[in-house]
Design an enzyme around this catalytic site. Structure first.
Site, PDB file in Angstrom:
ATOM      1  N   VAL A 158      -6.161   7.408  -1.548  1.00 22.44           N
ATOM      2  CA  VAL A 158      -6.156   5.949  -1.424  1.00 22.44           C
ATOM      3  C   VAL A 158      -7.241   5.683  -0.374  1.00 22.44           C
ATOM      4  CG1 VAL A 158      -4.796   3.887  -0.948  1.00 22.44           C
ATOM      5  CG2 VAL A 158      -3.656   5.945  -1.812  1.00 22.44           C
ATOM      6  N   SER A 159      -8.261   4.935  -0.770  1.00 26.21           N
ATOM      7  CA  SER A 159      -9.443   4.794   0.096  1.00 26.21           C
ATOM      8  C   SER A 159      -9.095   4.077   1.401  1.00 26.21           C
ATOM      9  CB  SER A 159     -10.538   4.023  -0.635  1.00 26.21           C
ATOM     10  OG  SER A 159     -10.853   4.674  -1.844  1.00 26.21           O
ATOM     11  N   ALA A 160     -10.008   4.190   2.372  1.00 22.40           N
ATOM     12  CA  ALA A 160      -9.785   3.569   3.683  1.00 22.40           C
ATOM     13  C   ALA A 160      -9.772   2.046   3.550  1.00 22.40           C
ATOM     14  CB  ALA A 160     -10.875   4.003   4.645  1.00 22.40           C
TER      15      ALA A 160
ATOM     16  N   ARG B  37       0.828  -1.221   0.000  1.00 22.60           N
ATOM     17  CA  ARG B  37       0.000   0.000   0.000  1.00 22.60           C
ATOM     18  C   ARG B  37       0.856   1.262   0.000  1.00 22.60           C
ATOM     19  NH1 ARG B  37      -5.442   1.649   1.547  1.00 22.60           N
ATOM     20  NH2 ARG B  37      -5.393   3.500   2.861  1.00 22.60           N
TER      21      ARG B  37
END
Ligand SMILES: C[S@@+](CC[C@H](N)C(=O)[O-])C[C@H]1O[C@@H](n2cnc3c(N)ncnc32)[C@H](O)[C@@H]1O
Length: 440
Positions: free
Chosen positions: A84-86, A52
């Site tokens: 960057v989404s949760a 990530r």
């Protein structure tokens, strides 16, 4: 697809950093599994595999692996336009997408990280396409995907409102994952029959991540919904808030569509003390009631949400809406809005509240009774339901597409969304003495 050994490092960071990143990644994956966001070995494996941090360069490792969004782009006014989404929401939505090896998947809204997770899920025989309106985002995504060894992802720059026909496979995608806030679902034709579409859908200002299966040309949800938030859709599918200000009050009313909102005659109502209609229905201090507000949005004609300027000195809206706009209805020159009143500490000591409805204006008490009746109806018949069932039919296939109020139907541009509330008898014992209207 296990590719970790063959993937080139992003910028050859020191070994200790890589060790830290790996440890943090597993820690995050453990946390997501423990909280039930990850439920299958394939999604768990993807989260443990994709680095990530490589999709958020310059961000400290603990922030890159926190269970939170990582903002990556801002608009002129400072709002986040890409992130960057949760991780918890990505895990929930990936599980809901039910992706299998060999699938052809479209991601709407790019960044690279989620596309890499999708790559892990579809394996070497599948195909991932990711699409974004912002060329700066697709440039970054292309670069990061290449640096991390996922360069088989097809990255497309386009407005999702107008999917380029040539990128849709014959028969449609097996899954479409929408990672940007959307008011409508214009992608039904691009989805294969039996395919899954997961999207954060906006229903009257409330955002729910919903997983649908396509059946006979329409979408049907079949699992609990998740309340969520995403960055706003841009381009031709952007949703423009229909927000009107009641003159001289610091109060704003919001509707989800272009339906006219007559506000000028409401000033008097909002400068007088309201009536208070008690519902007899209680809620815990930590208990979400998003399902109730979605229910009211569908059940009540003239539904809107009410917001107050934080620096407003309006004293009749007491208590003022807290963090979110209140559910409200307008009836001519009168208005009712949902509020809560603390009535005790609750068994968990986190507070016990009663739903009350404030009526403003000459007919406000009647509007308040109408809303209170729906609160009780929801409690007695639907509160125990895990979730409503949501269906989306293409507008073109609906005989009576229109904006006249039909209960629990939301008329959009491309689709007609229906919300079906299963009947689950609630506990009448929980009903307090429903009081009558009183003027405070
Ligand atoms: C939350 S980000 C996507 C996160 C990403 N999927 C990830 O890997 O975490 C949402 C993206 O949607 C994009 N977007 C907004 N409106 C769009 C539109 N009309 N068509 C395509 N992309 C859009 C934004 O540019 C933004 O990059």
């Amino acid at each position: 697809m296990t590719r970790s050994t063959e993937r080139p490092a992003v910028t050859t960071p020191p070994t200790t950093d890589l060790d830290d990143a790996t440890a943090l990644r597993h820690q995050l994956a453990d946390q997501l599994a423990a909280a039930g966001h990850t439920r299958t070995p394939s999604v768990d494996h993807a989260l443990r595999t994709v680095p990530r941090h490589a999709f958020a360069p310059g961000v400290p490792l603990p922030a890159a692996y926190a269970n939170d969004i990582v903002p990556t782009r801002h608009g002129d006014n400072g709002t986040i336009t890409s992130s960057v989404s949760a991780p918890w929401l990505q895990a929930d939505m990936l599980e809901s997408a039910r992706i299998q090896p060999g699938h052809s998947v479209l991601e709407i809204g790019s960044g690279g990280y989620n596309a890499a997770l999708l790559c892990e899920l579809v394996g070497p025989t599948g195909q991932v396409t990711t699409l974004d309106i912002d060329p700066a985002v697709t440039d970054r995504a292309t670069r990061f995907l290449s640096q991390t060894g996922y360069d088989q992802v097809r990255v497309v720059t386009a407005d999702a409102e107008h999917l380029p026909a040539e990128m849709v496979p014959d028969g449609g995608f097996d899954a479409i994952m929408v990672t940007v806030d959307t008011w409508d679902l214009p992608w039904i034709d691009a989805l294969a029959e039996g395919g899954r579409l997961v999207a954060p859908l906006r229903l009257h200002g409330y955002h729910w991540a919903i997983g649908f299966t396509k059946d006979q040309g329409a979408l049907h949800s079949d699992e609990p919904l998740t309340v969520c938030g995403f960055v706003a859709m841009q381009g031709d599918g952007a949703w423009h808030t229909n927000r009107r200000t009641v003159p001289g009050t610091g109060v704003h009313l919001l509707r989800e569509d272009g339906t006219p909102l007559p506000v000028d005659q409401l000033t008097l109502a909002l400068t007088r003390e309201p009536s208070v209609t008690r519902t007899g229905i209680t809620v815990g201090g930590q208990e979400p009631f998003d399902a109730l507000t979605l229910y009211l949005a569908g059940a009540l004609p003239g539904f809107c949400r009410l917001q107050v300027d934080p620096d407003s000195d309006n004293e009749v809206l007491n208590p003022p809406p807290a963090h979110w706009p209140s559910a409200a209805i307008v009836r001519g020159a009168s208005l009712a809005r949902l509020a809560t009143e603390r009535i005790g500490d609750g068994d968990d000591r986190k507070g016990k509240y009663e739903f009350v409805v404030h009526g403003h204006g000459a007919q406000g008490h009647l509007a308040a009774q109408e809303m209170a009746e729906q609160v009780r109806h929801w409690h007695l018949n639907h509160r125990g339901a895990l979730c409503p069932r949501i269906a989306a039919h293409p507008t073109a296939s609906c005989a009576q597409a229109g904006t006249n109020h039909i209960p629990h139907v939301f008329a959009k541009k491309h689709t007609r969304i229906t919300v079906d509330w299963p009947i689950v008898p609630g506990s009448a014992a929980l009903l307090l003495d429903p009081g009558t209207s009183q003027v405070r």
